[in-house]
Structure formats: C-alpha cells, structure tokens
Design a protein around this motif. Structure first.
Motif, mmCIF file in Angstrom:
data_model
loop_
_atom_site.group_PDB
_atom_site.id
_atom_site.type_symbol
_atom_site.label_atom_id
_atom_site.label_comp_id
_atom_site.label_asym_id
_atom_site.label_seq_id
_atom_site.Cartn_x
_atom_site.Cartn_y
_atom_site.Cartn_z
ATOM 1 N N GLY A 116 0.790 -1.227 0.000
ATOM 2 C CA GLY A 116 0.000 0.000 0.000
ATOM 3 C C GLY A 116 0.820 1.274 0.000
ATOM 4 O O GLY A 116 0.268 2.366 0.127
ATOM 5 N N HIS A 117 2.137 1.154 -0.162
ATOM 6 C CA HIS A 117 3.013 2.321 -0.082
ATOM 7 C C HIS A 117 4.088 2.283 -1.158
ATOM 8 O O HIS A 117 4.351 1.244 -1.760
ATOM 9 C CB HIS A 117 3.667 2.406 1.304
ATOM 10 N N ALA A 118 4.706 3.441 -1.371
ATOM 11 C CA ALA A 118 5.801 3.571 -2.331
ATOM 12 C C ALA A 118 6.768 4.634 -1.826
ATOM 13 O O ALA A 118 6.452 5.409 -0.921
ATOM 14 C CB ALA A 118 5.264 3.955 -3.706
ATOM 15 N N GLN A 119 7.949 4.656 -2.425
ATOM 16 C CA GLN A 119 8.938 5.700 -2.133
ATOM 17 C C GLN A 119 8.930 6.676 -3.313
ATOM 18 O O GLN A 119 9.082 6.265 -4.465
ATOM 19 C CB GLN A 119 10.326 5.087 -1.969
ATOM 20 N N PHE A 120 8.778 7.967 -2.998
ATOM 21 C CA PHE A 120 8.642 8.995 -4.038
ATOM 22 C C PHE A 120 9.930 9.797 -4.178
ATOM 23 O O PHE A 120 10.501 10.261 -3.196
ATOM 24 C CB PHE A 120 7.487 9.925 -3.683
ATOM 25 N N ASP A 121 10.376 9.990 -5.428
ATOM 26 C CA ASP A 121 11.582 10.760 -5.727
ATOM 27 C C ASP A 121 11.190 12.181 -6.124
ATOM 28 O O ASP A 121 11.033 12.502 -7.307
ATOM 29 C CB ASP A 121 12.362 10.075 -6.854
ATOM 30 N N LEU A 122 11.031 13.033 -5.126
ATOM 31 C CA LEU A 122 10.621 14.418 -5.364
ATOM 32 C C LEU A 122 11.652 15.157 -6.208
ATOM 33 O O LEU A 122 11.299 15.884 -7.148
ATOM 34 C CB LEU A 122 10.420 15.139 -4.028
ATOM 35 N N GLU A 123 12.922 14.985 -5.895
ATOM 36 C CA GLU A 123 13.979 15.697 -6.615
ATOM 37 C C GLU A 123 13.951 15.371 -8.109
ATOM 38 O O GLU A 123 14.024 16.272 -8.957
ATOM 39 C CB GLU A 123 15.332 15.334 -6.016
ATOM 40 N N ALA A 124 13.827 14.091 -8.426
ATOM 41 C CA ALA A 124 13.799 13.691 -9.839
ATOM 42 C C ALA A 124 12.548 14.214 -10.531
ATOM 43 O O ALA A 124 12.596 14.604 -11.710
ATOM 44 C CB ALA A 124 13.873 12.173 -9.958
ATOM 45 N N TYR A 125 11.435 14.242 -9.812
ATOM 46 C CA TYR A 125 10.201 14.752 -10.413
ATOM 47 C C TYR A 125 10.332 16.247 -10.729
ATOM 48 O O TYR A 125 9.925 16.708 -11.806
ATOM 49 C CB TYR A 125 9.008 14.513 -9.483
ATOM 50 N N VAL A 126 10.911 17.005 -9.810
ATOM 51 C CA VAL A 126 11.089 18.442 -10.038
ATOM 52 C C VAL A 126 12.035 18.671 -11.219
ATOM 53 O O VAL A 126 11.792 19.549 -12.063
ATOM 54 C CB VAL A 126 11.598 19.133 -8.758
ATOM 55 N N ALA A 127 13.102 17.878 -11.314
ATOM 56 C CA ALA A 127 14.014 18.002 -12.455
ATOM 57 C C ALA A 127 13.281 17.702 -13.762
ATOM 58 O O ALA A 127 13.490 18.385 -14.782
ATOM 59 C CB ALA A 127 15.197 17.050 -12.277
ATOM 60 N N HIS A 128 12.411 16.713 -13.728
ATOM 61 C CA HIS A 128 11.599 16.359 -14.900
ATOM 62 C C HIS A 128 10.702 17.523 -15.318
ATOM 63 O O HIS A 128 10.609 17.847 -16.517
ATOM 64 C CB HIS A 128 10.770 15.124 -14.543
ATOM 65 N N ARG A 129 10.070 18.156 -14.344
ATOM 66 C CA ARG A 129 9.187 19.285 -14.663
ATOM 67 C C ARG A 129 9.977 20.462 -15.227
ATOM 68 O O ARG A 129 9.519 21.152 -16.148
ATOM 69 C CB ARG A 129 8.394 19.703 -13.425
ATOM 70 N N LEU A 130 11.166 20.702 -14.703
ATOM 71 C CA LEU A 130 12.008 21.768 -15.255
ATOM 72 C C LEU A 130 12.386 21.465 -16.702
ATOM 73 O O LEU A 130 12.340 22.343 -17.565
ATOM 74 C CB LEU A 130 13.276 21.921 -14.410
ATOM 75 N N ALA A 131 12.743 20.211 -16.964
ATOM 76 C CA ALA A 131 13.115 19.831 -18.330
ATOM 77 C C ALA A 131 11.925 19.962 -19.278
ATOM 78 O O ALA A 131 12.067 20.451 -20.406
ATOM 79 C CB ALA A 131 13.655 18.408 -18.345
ATOM 80 N N LEU A 132 10.751 19.538 -18.833
ATOM 81 C CA LEU A 132 9.553 19.696 -19.661
ATOM 82 C C LEU A 132 9.270 21.166 -19.936
ATOM 83 O O LEU A 132 8.726 21.507 -20.993
ATOM 84 C CB LEU A 132 8.342 19.076 -18.952
#
Length: 252
Positions: free
Chosen positions: A192-208
């Motif tokens: 029921g749980h996961a580990q979230f990579d906030l840093e990688a997600y923010v980098a992805h949004r910057l690249a997009l």
C-alpha cells in the motif's frame, strides 16, 4: 560568513546563490542553528538574526525578500522589498542587489537564473506545488522579464530523498493520473506504499518546461540531521515544531 554552510551549484556559477543548511545560526533547542522560519515557534529575534546572517553569507548588503509560502503554484515578481510578504511559492526579479529566498524543511528549493538577461528566480517545490506547476509559473514569470527558457540554468537543493519519502498508494495514483510517465518516480515499498523521488520529479518538470541546464544536488534533508532541518523527521519524532532552512539567489 563563518560557520554557515553555503552549498552552491555548478550550473549557477557566476550568480550569487547558496543553499544554506542549519549550521551557523543562533537558534537553540529544536531550532538549533540557522532557523529562518518566521512561522516557527522560535524566538523572533533569533530568526531575524539568522535571516540577516543568511543574506550576508550569499550577497553582503543585499536585502532579503521571501514569500508567505502556501504550497501553491503562485509566483510573484518583485522589484524591491514589499511591505508584506506575497502569498506565493516562487519569486522572480531583474533587480541587482536584491536577494530572493525560499524556505524549506524537506520540500525542494529551486534556484534559477538567466545570467545573460539578468533575471533570477527561486521556487519552493513541495509535492503540491510541483505537480501544480510552480516551476512552470516561475519560468513564465522570468520570461516576462526578458529571460529565455533555453538560457535558464537551474539547481535543485537539499530536499527529502526517495529513500526517506514513503507515500501511500493514493498519493502515487494522483501523480500517475496526472501523467502516466510519473510512474518512474516511484519505487515499490511495503504493501500500500511507495517511495517517491521528489527531486527527480522536479528536475523532470524543469526539463519539460524547456530548461536545459539542471543540477540536482542529491542531498537528503531527512537523513542528515546535523546539516538540515526536516519536517518529516520532526513529525516522526513527535516534536512540536521544526526549523526551516533557506535557499537564496541574487544578482550582483
């Protein structure tokens, strides 16, 4: 300034900036160190002294501008020190000698600059602001001042790392429903749980968003108690309050 941990990014070389940790401040107790959080329960005089020290460590003599952060995608453009902190989670300006600051305690601080245009930005990207588009809003506000997104350099400072950031399946579903590609930012954990990579997600949004030069510092606020404040660490310990660190950028 002696004792203050000023962490810098290669992508922002030549621009006055720093991701500051908790070292070098005057606060005591739970807030021990360089707590800059006006919303914390810390002694107000200590917080003000810490904020002064923080700004001096990045650009001596520069007045510090921060916002009243609300976990939004709102970005404010400033030309001086406003009478009241704008209710927003990002700031941009094109005025030399003005220090923009973003406070964090696990969320991702993002500093941005188009050095050629003389335009800078600072964004507070918690998960709500990140998925809501706070980096997109910051890039757009910088372009309105003359920046070009393909020239913008960005750095993501200390934030909670994937190994320390357990979320439930409902959180994961929210991101995957927004964009199926976001599945890559989660690793399976206990049921029921996961580990979230906030840093990688923010980098992805910057690249997009069209940013081509992005540096992620890979520093975990939760895991390094001597260096950083952490909201989640304080919560897990049942502590009544927590300190905030600051990321600052300024044009010389």
């Amino acid at each position: 300034m002696s004792g203050i941990d000023v962490i810098q990014a290669r992508t922002l070389t030549g621009v006055a900036h720093g991701f500051l940790g908790r070292r070098g401040g005057v606060s005591q107790g739970l807030h021990d160190g360089l707590n800059v959080g006006l919303g914390s329960d810390d002694d107000r005089d200590a917080v003000e002294e810490n904020r002064r020290r923080a700004a001096e460590a990045v650009l001596p003599g520069a007045p510090l501008v921060t916002c009243f952060q609300i976990h939004s995608a709102e970005c404010a453009t400033v030309a001086g020190v406003p009478a009241e902190r704008p209710r927003a989670d990002a700031l941009v300006c094109d005025r030399p000698g003005l220090a923009l600051g973003i406070l964090t305690a696990d969320c991702a601080p993002v500093l941005l600059a188009d050095a050629e245009a003389g335009v800078i930005g600072a964004a507070h990207a918690g998960w709500k602001g990140a998925i809501g588009g706070v980096t997109d809003a910051t890039i757009a506000a910088m372009e309105a001042l003359g920046a070009r997104r393909e020239r913008i350099a960005a750095a993501i400072g200390p934030c909670i790392a994937r190994a320390s950031y357990e979320v439930d399946d409902g959180f994961r579903a929210r991101f995957e429903e927004d964009d199926p590609v976001n599945e890559r930012f989660f690793a399976d954990a206990r049921a029921g749980h996961a580990q979230f990579d906030l840093e990688a997600y923010v980098a992805h949004r910057l690249a997009l968003g069209g940013v081509r030069r992005i540096e992620a510092l890979g520093l975990d606020t939760y895991a390094d108690e001597t260096r950083f404040f952490s909201y989640r660490r304080a919560t897990h310990r049942g502590e009544p309050d927590y300190g905030r660190q600051i990321a600052i950028i300024a044009l010389r």
